[in-house]
Enzyme design. Sequence first.
Site, PDB file in Angstrom:
ATOM      1  N   LYS A 120       3.672  12.651 -25.540  1.00 49.08           N
ATOM      2  CA  LYS A 120       3.526  12.207 -24.140  1.00 49.08           C
ATOM      3  C   LYS A 120       2.232  11.443 -23.946  1.00 49.08           C
ATOM      4  O   LYS A 120       1.281  11.577 -24.726  1.00 49.08           O
ATOM      5  CB  LYS A 120       3.553  13.413 -23.182  1.00 49.08           C
ATOM      6  CG  LYS A 120       2.505  14.514 -23.427  1.00 49.08           C
ATOM      7  CD  LYS A 120       1.140  14.272 -22.832  1.00 49.08           C
ATOM      8  CE  LYS A 120       0.155  15.382 -23.147  1.00 49.08           C
ATOM      9  NZ  LYS A 120      -1.238  15.079 -22.847  1.00 49.08           N
TER      10      LYS A 120
ATOM     11  N   PRO B  85       0.481  12.278 -33.292  1.00 46.13           N
ATOM     12  CA  PRO B  85      -0.885  12.512 -33.775  1.00 46.13           C
ATOM     13  C   PRO B  85      -1.368  13.926 -33.438  1.00 46.13           C
ATOM     14  O   PRO B  85      -1.020  14.465 -32.391  1.00 46.13           O
ATOM     15  CB  PRO B  85      -1.718  11.488 -32.997  1.00 46.13           C
ATOM     16  CG  PRO B  85      -0.764  10.471 -32.505  1.00 46.13           C
ATOM     17  CD  PRO B  85       0.569  11.119 -32.386  1.00 46.13           C
ATOM     18  N   VAL B  86      -2.154  14.491 -34.345  1.00 48.92           N
ATOM     19  CA  VAL B  86      -2.658  15.861 -34.153  1.00 48.92           C
ATOM     20  C   VAL B  86      -3.967  15.816 -33.370  1.00 48.92           C
ATOM     21  O   VAL B  86      -4.833  14.984 -33.651  1.00 48.92           O
ATOM     22  CB  VAL B  86      -2.873  16.541 -35.522  1.00 48.92           C
ATOM     23  CG1 VAL B  86      -3.472  17.927 -35.346  1.00 48.92           C
ATOM     24  CG2 VAL B  86      -1.554  16.618 -36.263  1.00 48.92           C
ATOM     25  N   ALA B  87      -4.097  16.737 -32.417  1.00 50.46           N
ATOM     26  CA  ALA B  87      -5.296  16.805 -31.556  1.00 50.46           C
ATOM     27  C   ALA B  87      -5.604  15.435 -30.972  1.00 50.46           C
ATOM     28  O   ALA B  87      -6.748  15.013 -30.873  1.00 50.46           O
ATOM     29  CB  ALA B  87      -6.498  17.360 -32.325  1.00 50.46           C
TER      30      ALA B  87
ATOM     31  N   MET C  42      -1.718  14.085 -27.177  1.00 48.31           N
ATOM     32  CA  MET C  42      -0.315  13.678 -27.007  1.00 48.31           C
ATOM     33  C   MET C  42       0.653  14.852 -27.127  1.00 48.31           C
ATOM     34  O   MET C  42       1.855  14.662 -27.295  1.00 48.31           O
ATOM     35  CB  MET C  42       0.025  12.586 -28.016  1.00 48.31           C
ATOM     36  CG  MET C  42      -0.858  11.360 -27.779  1.00 48.31           C
ATOM     37  SD  MET C  42      -0.369   9.985 -28.759  1.00 48.31           S
ATOM     38  CE  MET C  42       1.162   9.596 -27.966  1.00 48.31           C
TER      39      MET C  42
ATOM     40  N   SER D  87       2.413  21.281 -28.716  1.00 50.79           N
ATOM     41  CA  SER D  87       3.338  21.714 -27.655  1.00 50.79           C
ATOM     42  C   SER D  87       4.752  21.246 -27.969  1.00 50.79           C
ATOM     43  O   SER D  87       5.725  21.962 -27.721  1.00 50.79           O
ATOM     44  CB  SER D  87       2.909  21.128 -26.305  1.00 50.79           C
ATOM     45  OG  SER D  87       1.603  21.517 -26.009  1.00 50.79           O
ATOM     46  N   ALA D  88       4.868  20.035 -28.518  1.00 55.69           N
ATOM     47  CA  ALA D  88       6.189  19.500 -28.869  1.00 55.69           C
ATOM     48  C   ALA D  88       6.869  20.431 -29.883  1.00 55.69           C
ATOM     49  O   ALA D  88       8.060  20.725 -29.770  1.00 55.69           O
ATOM     50  CB  ALA D  88       6.050  18.101 -29.450  1.00 55.69           C
TER      51      ALA D  88
ATOM     52  N   ASP E 115       1.477  22.259 -21.789  1.00 55.92           N
ATOM     53  CA  ASP E 115       2.275  21.036 -21.977  1.00 55.92           C
ATOM     54  C   ASP E 115       3.690  21.321 -22.495  1.00 55.92           C
ATOM     55  O   ASP E 115       4.512  20.399 -22.575  1.00 55.92           O
ATOM     56  CB  ASP E 115       1.591  20.102 -22.992  1.00 55.92           C
ATOM     57  CG  ASP E 115       0.321  19.462 -22.431  1.00 55.92           C
ATOM     58  OD1 ASP E 115       0.155  19.443 -21.196  1.00 55.92           O
ATOM     59  OD2 ASP E 115      -0.496  18.988 -23.230  1.00 55.92           O
TER      60      ASP E 115
HETATM   61  P1  ATP Z   1      -2.672  18.507 -25.782  1.00 56.67           P
HETATM   62  O1  ATP Z   1      -2.381  17.062 -25.492  1.00 56.67           O
HETATM   63  O2  ATP Z   1      -1.502  19.423 -25.491  1.00 56.67           O
HETATM   64  O3  ATP Z   1      -3.977  19.001 -25.270  1.00 56.67           O
HETATM   65  P2  ATP Z   1      -3.227  17.667 -28.416  1.00 56.67           P
HETATM   66  O4  ATP Z   1      -2.114  16.710 -28.618  1.00 56.67           O
HETATM   67  O5  ATP Z   1      -4.583  17.109 -28.108  1.00 56.67           O
HETATM   68  O6  ATP Z   1      -2.810  18.694 -27.339  1.00 56.67           O
HETATM   69  P3  ATP Z   1      -2.314  19.118 -30.680  1.00 56.67           P
HETATM   70  O7  ATP Z   1      -1.758  18.067 -31.578  1.00 56.67           O
HETATM   71  O8  ATP Z   1      -1.354  19.969 -29.962  1.00 56.67           O
HETATM   72  O9  ATP Z   1      -3.380  18.515 -29.682  1.00 56.67           O
HETATM   73  O10 ATP Z   1      -3.307  19.977 -31.595  1.00 56.67           O
HETATM   74  C1  ATP Z   1      -4.410  20.703 -31.088  1.00 56.67           C
HETATM   75  C2  ATP Z   1      -4.780  21.740 -32.130  1.00 56.67           C
HETATM   76  O11 ATP Z   1      -3.747  22.723 -32.140  1.00 56.67           O
HETATM   77  C3  ATP Z   1      -4.818  21.190 -33.561  1.00 56.67           C
HETATM   78  O12 ATP Z   1      -6.116  20.800 -33.898  1.00 56.67           O
HETATM   79  C4  ATP Z   1      -4.322  22.343 -34.408  1.00 56.67           C
HETATM   80  O13 ATP Z   1      -5.413  23.091 -34.898  1.00 56.67           O
HETATM   81  C5  ATP Z   1      -3.561  23.254 -33.445  1.00 56.67           C
HETATM   82  N1  ATP Z   1      -2.109  23.341 -33.687  1.00 56.67           N
HETATM   83  C6  ATP Z   1      -1.386  24.457 -33.618  1.00 56.67           C
HETATM   84  N2  ATP Z   1      -0.097  24.219 -33.841  1.00 56.67           N
HETATM   85  C7  ATP Z   1       0.041  22.906 -34.046  1.00 56.67           C
HETATM   86  C8  ATP Z   1       1.155  22.071 -34.327  1.00 56.67           C
HETATM   87  N3  ATP Z   1       2.393  22.563 -34.465  1.00 56.67           N
HETATM   88  N4  ATP Z   1       0.935  20.752 -34.459  1.00 56.67           N
HETATM   89  C9  ATP Z   1      -0.324  20.260 -34.304  1.00 56.67           C
HETATM   90  N5  ATP Z   1      -1.413  21.016 -34.079  1.00 56.67           N
HETATM   91  C10 ATP Z   1      -1.249  22.332 -33.934  1.00 56.67           C
END
Ligand code: ATP
Length: 306
Positions: free
Chosen positions: A13, A101-103, A106, A110-111, A143
């Site tokens: 998102k 992307p992680v953290a 996006m 949560s997805a 989210d």
């Molecule tokens: P949001 O937009 O909901 O705040 P984000 O997109 O910034 O989240 P995520 O990709 O959800 O961040 O990841 C945040 C942290 O959650 C990561 O650094 C990781 O340590 C942890 N995490 C736990 N489960 C997952 C997962 N399935 N995928 C990615 N990260 C995960």
Amino acid sequence: MRSRGVTARVPGKVNLQLSVGPLGDDGYHEVTTVFQAISLFDDVSISTGESGSGIILSITGQTSGGVPADNSNLAVKAAELMVKKYELSNDLAIKLKKEIPVAGGMAGGSADAAGVIVCLDSLFDLGLSRDVMESIGSQIGADVPFSISGGVAIGTGRGDQITPALYKGNYNWVLALSGQGLSTPSVYQECDRLREGLSIAAPVVSEQLMQALRAGDAKALGKALTNELQPAACSLRPALRLVLDVGVDYGALGGIVSGSGPTVAFLVSDDDHAMDLTVALSGSGVVSSVVRANGPAHGARIIESF
Ligand code: ATP
């Protein structure tokens, strides 16, 4: 026992609006946000009858680096919650194929939690309504309900109270990704620090934004994009200001840090414009990679049974 399984596809998102209220006594902020699901997807597969007992997690995909493979993973947390609540077998093999992307702000984690809830509903024929699945999701993260609903929605409370929003049209996005994530709690802390001594009003939805969405007017939408976490994200990661400047220079209709960042999302008018900005950002030296997406995308849904 013969194994059987299902796969759910779940979108990432962007937040078209993110307004953050004052820090509450419970340590959380009330927010008003407008989400749009976009076409970057994680695929979550779950099968039963493989492990004998216990949840097994494996992670692949372009953005799998740095994702925890233990029970701190939101996918495992969602599975544990569903197993307990509906007394399901915990003989579950969960496979995540990550593209979000992680953290990156996006909602990638949560997805994955949303995908698990939708998969287990299907796999065990639970017949849960979307509302029930969203309310289970909200126990995992703010989210998650939107990851289930998809489309365009207003999120209130902690962002977990979802109301679908009226919209027309399809929107082109160019996403500037950072090599290193930003932690959501630290961005909120920085936001509080920057606001110290100021009086902060309760967040409300932007009428300008809603009007642009109802009209399907990408230009007006670009002007109405707002994110009150952006100053905090830029304060922690000053290079984001340079990224935003590149977007302005190349005529993006609007650009914002997505959620708590560090992904920067640019709204562009069409494919050619998306291509120009992609090339400019890639050559700027201030982003680690650039991807294109469009939205709104559907919420978590089953794409395969096996
Ligand atoms: P949001 O937009 O909901 O705040 P984000 O997109 O910034 O989240 P995520 O990709 O959800 O961040 O990841 C945040 C942290 O959650 C990561 O650094 C990781 O340590 C942890 N995490 C736990 N489960 C997952 C997962 N399935 N995928 C990615 N990260 C995960």
